[in-house]
Design a protein around this motif. Structure first.
Motif, mmCIF file in Angstrom:
data_model
loop_
_atom_site.group_PDB
_atom_site.id
_atom_site.type_symbol
_atom_site.label_atom_id
_atom_site.label_comp_id
_atom_site.label_asym_id
_atom_site.label_seq_id
_atom_site.Cartn_x
_atom_site.Cartn_y
_atom_site.Cartn_z
ATOM 1 N N ARG A 151 55.888 69.422 -27.050
ATOM 2 C CA ARG A 151 55.852 70.765 -27.630
ATOM 3 C C ARG A 151 55.218 70.755 -29.025
ATOM 4 N NH1 ARG A 151 57.892 75.775 -26.696
ATOM 5 N NH2 ARG A 151 58.337 77.040 -28.530
ATOM 6 N N PRO A 152 55.670 69.905 -29.949
ATOM 7 C CA PRO A 152 55.006 69.866 -31.256
ATOM 8 C C PRO A 152 53.532 69.461 -31.159
ATOM 9 C CG PRO A 152 57.110 68.732 -31.366
ATOM 10 C CD PRO A 152 56.856 69.053 -29.933
ATOM 11 N N ALA A 153 53.209 68.582 -30.231
ATOM 12 C CA ALA A 153 51.808 68.163 -30.066
ATOM 13 C C ALA A 153 50.957 69.337 -29.588
ATOM 14 C CB ALA A 153 51.718 67.002 -29.079
ATOM 15 N N ILE A 154 51.488 70.147 -28.699
ATOM 16 C CA ILE A 154 50.769 71.325 -28.208
ATOM 17 C C ILE A 154 50.571 72.334 -29.337
ATOM 18 C CG2 ILE A 154 50.931 73.354 -26.695
ATOM 19 C CD1 ILE A 154 52.402 71.472 -24.670
ATOM 20 N N VAL A 155 51.633 72.605 -30.085
ATOM 21 C CA VAL A 155 51.551 73.575 -31.183
ATOM 22 C C VAL A 155 50.563 73.090 -32.248
ATOM 23 C CG1 VAL A 155 52.852 74.677 -33.049
ATOM 24 C CG2 VAL A 155 53.836 74.542 -30.749
ATOM 25 N N LYS A 156 50.624 71.817 -32.581
ATOM 26 C CA LYS A 156 49.705 71.255 -33.586
ATOM 27 C C LYS A 156 48.257 71.368 -33.105
ATOM 28 C CE LYS A 156 48.962 67.048 -36.261
ATOM 29 N NZ LYS A 156 49.433 65.691 -36.502
ATOM 30 N N ALA A 157 48.008 71.023 -31.861
ATOM 31 C CA ALA A 157 46.650 71.120 -31.309
ATOM 32 C C ALA A 157 46.194 72.573 -31.247
ATOM 33 C CB ALA A 157 46.599 70.481 -29.921
ATOM 34 N N ALA A 158 47.095 73.482 -30.901
ATOM 35 C CA ALA A 158 46.745 74.905 -30.836
ATOM 36 C C ALA A 158 46.441 75.448 -32.220
ATOM 37 C CB ALA A 158 47.876 75.696 -30.185
ATOM 38 N N ARG A 159 47.244 75.078 -33.208
ATOM 39 C CA ARG A 159 46.977 75.529 -34.573
ATOM 40 C C ARG A 159 45.603 75.069 -35.023
ATOM 41 N NH1 ARG A 159 52.827 74.491 -37.526
ATOM 42 N NH2 ARG A 159 53.778 76.409 -36.746
ATOM 43 N N ARG A 160 45.287 73.827 -34.736
ATOM 44 C CA ARG A 160 43.988 73.279 -35.127
ATOM 45 C C ARG A 160 42.857 74.021 -34.400
ATOM 46 N NH1 ARG A 160 44.759 67.692 -34.456
ATOM 47 N NH2 ARG A 160 45.729 67.770 -36.472
ATOM 48 N N ALA A 161 43.025 74.230 -33.112
ATOM 49 C CA ALA A 161 41.980 74.891 -32.317
ATOM 50 C C ALA A 161 41.749 76.327 -32.774
ATOM 51 C CB ALA A 161 42.350 74.863 -30.836
ATOM 52 N N PHE A 162 42.824 77.086 -32.952
ATOM 53 C CA PHE A 162 42.676 78.486 -33.359
ATOM 54 C C PHE A 162 42.171 78.609 -34.794
ATOM 55 C CE2 PHE A 162 45.863 79.269 -29.883
ATOM 56 C CZ PHE A 162 45.016 79.995 -29.073
ATOM 57 N N ALA A 163 42.440 77.615 -35.628
ATOM 58 C CA ALA A 163 41.950 77.638 -37.007
ATOM 59 C C ALA A 163 40.463 77.323 -37.080
ATOM 60 C CB ALA A 163 42.730 76.644 -37.860
ATOM 61 N N ARG A 164 39.985 76.496 -36.196
ATOM 62 C CA ARG A 164 38.597 76.019 -36.272
ATOM 63 C C ARG A 164 37.610 76.833 -35.450
ATOM 64 N NH1 ARG A 164 39.848 69.572 -35.755
ATOM 65 N NH2 ARG A 164 40.696 69.338 -37.843
ATOM 66 N N GLN A 165 38.107 77.539 -34.455
ATOM 67 C CA GLN A 165 37.209 78.239 -33.533
ATOM 68 C C GLN A 165 37.647 79.686 -33.347
ATOM 69 O OE1 GLN A 165 36.630 75.945 -29.773
ATOM 70 N NE2 GLN A 165 38.156 74.607 -30.696
ATOM 71 N N PRO A 166 36.715 80.541 -32.990
ATOM 72 C CA PRO A 166 37.111 81.908 -32.621
ATOM 73 C C PRO A 166 38.014 81.868 -31.385
ATOM 74 C CG PRO A 166 34.722 81.734 -32.861
ATOM 75 C CD PRO A 166 35.270 80.353 -32.935
ATOM 76 N N TYR A 167 38.856 82.859 -31.259
ATOM 77 C CA TYR A 167 39.810 82.919 -30.157
ATOM 78 C C TYR A 167 39.133 82.710 -28.805
ATOM 79 C CZ TYR A 167 43.465 84.741 -27.087
ATOM 80 O OH TYR A 167 44.399 84.883 -26.098
ATOM 81 N N THR A 214 40.074 76.970 -25.567
ATOM 82 C CA THR A 214 40.503 76.855 -24.167
ATOM 83 C C THR A 214 41.811 76.072 -24.091
ATOM 84 O OG1 THR A 214 39.355 74.763 -23.763
ATOM 85 C CG2 THR A 214 38.088 76.820 -23.391
ATOM 86 N N LEU A 215 42.592 76.395 -23.097
ATOM 87 C CA LEU A 215 43.830 75.641 -22.883
ATOM 88 C C LEU A 215 43.520 74.194 -22.543
ATOM 89 C CD1 LEU A 215 46.188 78.123 -21.005
ATOM 90 C CD2 LEU A 215 46.137 77.506 -23.428
ATOM 91 N N ARG A 216 42.427 73.961 -21.825
ATOM 92 C CA ARG A 216 42.047 72.579 -21.494
ATOM 93 C C ARG A 216 41.752 71.778 -22.757
ATOM 94 N NH1 ARG A 216 39.880 71.923 -15.724
ATOM 95 N NH2 ARG A 216 40.436 73.922 -14.828
ATOM 96 N N GLY A 217 41.056 72.393 -23.708
ATOM 97 C CA GLY A 217 40.764 71.714 -24.967
ATOM 98 C C GLY A 217 42.029 71.408 -25.753
ATOM 99 N N ILE A 218 42.927 72.376 -25.818
ATOM 100 C CA ILE A 218 44.205 72.168 -26.503
ATOM 101 C C ILE A 218 44.995 71.075 -25.790
ATOM 102 C CG2 ILE A 218 46.442 73.211 -27.057
ATOM 103 C CD1 ILE A 218 44.888 75.889 -27.437
ATOM 104 N N ALA A 219 45.023 71.148 -24.480
ATOM 105 C CA ALA A 219 45.759 70.151 -23.696
ATOM 106 C C ALA A 219 45.205 68.748 -23.920
ATOM 107 C CB ALA A 219 45.704 70.510 -22.212
ATOM 108 N N ALA A 220 43.884 68.623 -23.941
ATOM 109 C CA ALA A 220 43.269 67.313 -24.150
ATOM 110 C C ALA A 220 43.666 66.743 -25.510
ATOM 111 C CB ALA A 220 41.745 67.414 -24.031
ATOM 112 N N GLU A 221 43.627 67.576 -26.536
ATOM 113 C CA GLU A 221 43.993 67.094 -27.868
ATOM 114 C C GLU A 221 45.481 66.752 -27.947
ATOM 115 O OE1 GLU A 221 43.962 68.348 -32.549
ATOM 116 O OE2 GLU A 221 42.507 69.286 -31.222
ATOM 117 N N ALA A 222 46.308 67.519 -27.243
ATOM 118 C CA ALA A 222 47.755 67.290 -27.273
ATOM 119 C C ALA A 222 48.196 66.177 -26.323
ATOM 120 C CB ALA A 222 48.495 68.581 -26.930
#
Length: 182
Positions: A6-22, A26-34
Protein backbone atom coordinates in the motif's frame (compact mmCIF):
# COMPACT_ATOMS: atom_id res chain seq x y z
CA UNK A 1 -2.68 -6.16 0.17
CA UNK A 2 0.45 -6.54 2.21
CA UNK A 3 1.49 -3.81 4.57
CA UNK A 4 4.41 -2.99 2.27
CA UNK A 5 2.44 -2.76 -0.96
CA UNK A 6 0.00 0.00 0.00
CA UNK A 7 2.68 2.60 0.85
CA UNK A 8 4.64 1.57 -2.25
CA UNK A 9 1.56 2.12 -4.43
CA UNK A 10 0.80 5.50 -2.85
CA UNK A 11 4.43 6.61 -3.18
CA UNK A 12 4.56 5.55 -6.84
CA UNK A 13 1.21 7.24 -7.52
CA UNK A 14 2.32 10.47 -5.88
CA UNK A 15 5.45 10.47 -8.00
CA UNK A 16 3.54 9.66 -11.20
CA UNK A 17 0.82 12.29 -10.70
CA UNK A 18 3.43 14.90 -9.73
CA UNK A 19 5.58 14.31 -12.81
CA UNK A 20 2.99 13.74 -15.51
CA UNK A 21 -0.40 15.07 -16.53
CA UNK A 22 -3.28 12.96 -15.26
CA UNK A 23 -4.06 11.57 -18.71
CA UNK A 24 -0.48 10.33 -19.14
CA UNK A 25 -0.45 8.39 -15.86
CA UNK A 26 -1.28 4.69 -16.16
CA UNK A 27 -2.02 2.13 -13.50
CA UNK A 28 0.48 -0.19 -15.21
CA UNK A 29 3.21 2.42 -14.81
CA UNK A 30 2.35 2.97 -11.16
CA UNK A 31 2.19 -0.77 -10.60
CA UNK A 32 5.59 -1.31 -12.22
CA UNK A 33 7.21 1.31 -10.02
CA UNK A 34 5.48 -0.05 -6.91
CA UNK A 35 6.34 -3.65 -7.74
CA UNK A 36 2.73 -4.82 -7.75
CA UNK A 37 0.15 -5.69 -10.36
CA UNK A 38 -2.25 -3.14 -11.82
CA UNK A 39 -5.12 -5.41 -10.81
CA UNK A 40 -4.00 -5.14 -7.17
CA UNK A 41 -4.24 -1.36 -7.41
CA UNK A 42 -7.74 -1.63 -8.88
CA UNK A 43 -8.75 -4.13 -6.22
CA UNK A 44 -7.71 -1.91 -3.36
CA UNK A 45 -8.12 1.62 -4.70
CA UNK A 46 -10.83 1.15 -7.31
CA UNK A 47 -8.97 2.60 -10.28
CA UNK A 48 -6.94 5.60 -11.36
CA UNK A 49 -9.48 8.24 -10.36
CA UNK A 50 -9.85 6.85 -6.84
CA UNK A 51 -6.08 6.50 -6.51
CA UNK A 52 -5.62 10.13 -7.56
CA UNK A 53 -8.31 11.08 -5.05
CA UNK A 54 -6.28 9.36 -2.35
CA UNK A 55 -3.04 11.06 -3.43
CA UNK A 56 -4.74 14.48 -3.52
CA UNK A 57 -6.08 14.10 0.03
CA UNK A 58 -4.14 16.08 2.65
CA UNK A 59 -6.54 15.59 5.58
CA UNK A 60 -4.35 12.97 7.29
CA UNK A 61 -1.31 15.24 6.96
CA UNK A 62 -3.15 18.14 8.57
CA UNK A 63 -4.41 15.92 11.37
CA UNK A 64 -0.90 14.64 12.12
CA UNK A 65 0.69 18.08 12.02
CA UNK A 66 -1.98 19.64 14.23
CA UNK A 67 -2.14 16.88 16.86
CA UNK A 68 -0.49 18.83 19.66
CA UNK A 69 -1.54 21.57 22.04
CA UNK A 70 -0.98 25.15 20.88
CA UNK A 71 1.93 25.57 23.27
CA UNK A 72 3.85 22.76 21.50
CA UNK A 73 2.52 23.03 17.95
CA UNK A 74 5.62 24.50 16.27
CA UNK A 75 7.97 21.88 17.66
CA UNK A 76 5.47 19.09 17.08
CA UNK A 77 4.85 20.00 13.44
CA UNK A 78 8.59 20.06 12.71
CA UNK A 79 9.29 16.74 14.42
CA UNK A 80 6.26 15.13 12.77
CA UNK A 81 7.34 16.27 9.32
CA UNK A 82 10.88 14.94 9.81
CA UNK A 83 9.86 11.63 11.38
CA UNK A 84 7.25 11.03 8.67
CA UNK A 85 9.86 11.58 5.94
CA UNK A 86 12.33 9.25 7.60
CA UNK A 87 9.78 6.51 8.22
CA UNK A 88 8.00 6.63 4.85
CA UNK A 89 10.55 8.28 2.54
CA UNK A 90 7.79 10.69 1.50
CA UNK A 91 6.77 14.16 2.59
CA UNK A 92 3.45 15.07 4.17
CA UNK A 93 2.95 18.30 2.23
CA UNK A 94 5.55 18.73 -0.50
CA UNK A 95 3.52 17.02 -3.23
CA UNK A 96 1.41 20.16 -3.53
CA UNK A 97 4.44 21.97 -4.98
CA UNK A 98 4.19 19.69 -8.00
CA UNK A 99 0.58 20.77 -8.45
CA UNK A 100 1.66 24.21 -9.59
CA UNK A 101 1.18 23.34 -13.27
CA UNK A 102 -2.00 23.53 -15.28
CA UNK A 103 -4.77 20.98 -15.51
CA UNK A 104 -7.88 20.18 -13.56
CA UNK A 105 -6.15 17.55 -11.45
CA UNK A 106 -3.46 19.99 -10.34
CA UNK A 107 -6.09 22.60 -9.54
CA UNK A 108 -8.00 20.01 -7.51
CA UNK A 109 -4.85 19.15 -5.55
CA UNK A 110 -4.18 22.82 -4.78
CA UNK A 111 -7.80 23.35 -3.72
CA UNK A 112 -7.69 20.35 -1.40
CA UNK A 113 -4.40 21.52 0.06
CA UNK A 114 -5.97 24.90 0.73
CA UNK A 115 -9.13 23.42 2.22
CA UNK A 116 -7.51 20.64 4.23
CA UNK A 117 -4.17 22.10 5.35
CA UNK A 118 -4.19 25.89 5.17
CA UNK A 119 -7.75 26.19 6.44
CA UNK A 120 -7.08 23.65 9.21
CA UNK A 121 -4.14 25.71 10.46
CA UNK A 122 -6.07 28.98 10.13
CA UNK A 123 -9.05 27.52 12.01
CA UNK A 124 -6.73 26.38 14.78
CA UNK A 125 -5.16 29.81 15.31
CA UNK A 126 -6.63 32.55 17.45
CA UNK A 127 -6.26 36.29 17.26
CA UNK A 128 -5.90 38.39 14.17
CA UNK A 129 -4.58 37.60 10.71
CA UNK A 130 -5.04 33.86 11.13
CA UNK A 131 -5.09 33.22 7.36
CA UNK A 132 -1.77 35.00 6.81
CA UNK A 133 -0.18 33.33 9.83
CA UNK A 134 -1.42 29.92 8.67
CA UNK A 135 0.07 30.45 5.21
CA UNK A 136 3.40 31.45 6.75
CA UNK A 137 3.41 28.38 9.01
CA UNK A 138 2.70 26.08 6.10
CA UNK A 139 5.30 27.88 3.97
CA UNK A 140 7.91 27.18 6.64
CA UNK A 141 6.91 23.51 6.74
CA UNK A 142 7.07 23.30 2.94
CA UNK A 143 10.50 24.91 3.04
CA UNK A 144 11.71 22.38 5.58
CA UNK A 145 10.26 19.57 3.48
CA UNK A 146 12.08 20.89 0.43
CA UNK A 147 15.36 21.18 2.35
CA UNK A 148 15.01 17.58 3.51
CA UNK A 149 14.19 16.39 0.00
CA UNK A 150 17.06 18.25 -1.65
CA UNK A 151 19.72 17.51 0.96
CA UNK A 152 18.87 13.87 1.62
CA UNK A 153 22.26 13.22 3.21
CA UNK A 154 22.91 16.76 4.43
CA UNK A 155 23.16 17.97 8.00
CA UNK A 156 19.48 18.89 8.31
CA UNK A 157 18.27 15.61 6.84
CA UNK A 158 20.48 13.54 9.14
CA UNK A 159 20.24 15.58 12.35
CA UNK A 160 18.20 14.46 15.31
CA UNK A 161 14.57 15.55 14.76
CA UNK A 162 14.48 17.02 18.28
CA UNK A 163 17.46 19.26 17.43
CA UNK A 164 15.83 20.49 14.22
CA UNK A 165 12.58 21.08 16.12
CA UNK A 166 14.49 23.04 18.76
CA UNK A 167 16.09 25.25 16.11
CA UNK A 168 13.26 25.54 13.56
CA UNK A 169 10.17 25.16 15.73
CA UNK A 170 10.33 28.58 17.43
CA UNK A 171 9.82 30.37 14.11
CA UNK A 172 6.65 28.42 13.56
CA UNK A 173 5.62 28.73 17.20
CA UNK A 174 5.90 32.52 17.02
CA UNK A 175 3.18 32.42 14.36
CA UNK A 176 1.01 30.05 16.41
CA UNK A 177 1.01 31.98 19.65
CA UNK A 178 0.96 35.73 19.52
CA UNK A 179 1.50 37.61 22.77
CA UNK A 180 -0.42 40.70 21.68
CA UNK A 181 -3.38 38.88 20.10
CA UNK A 182 -2.32 39.58 16.53
Amino acid sequence: MTDASRPAIVKAARRAFARQPYDAVTLRGIAAEAGVSASLIVKHFGGKEALFDHVADFSDAAELLLSAPDSELGRHAVETLIRWRRETETDLLLRVVFAIGVGDERKLMRERFHDQVLRAFADRLTGERTAVRAELIVAQLLGLGAALAVGKEGPTATADPALIAELYGPGIQALVISTNGT
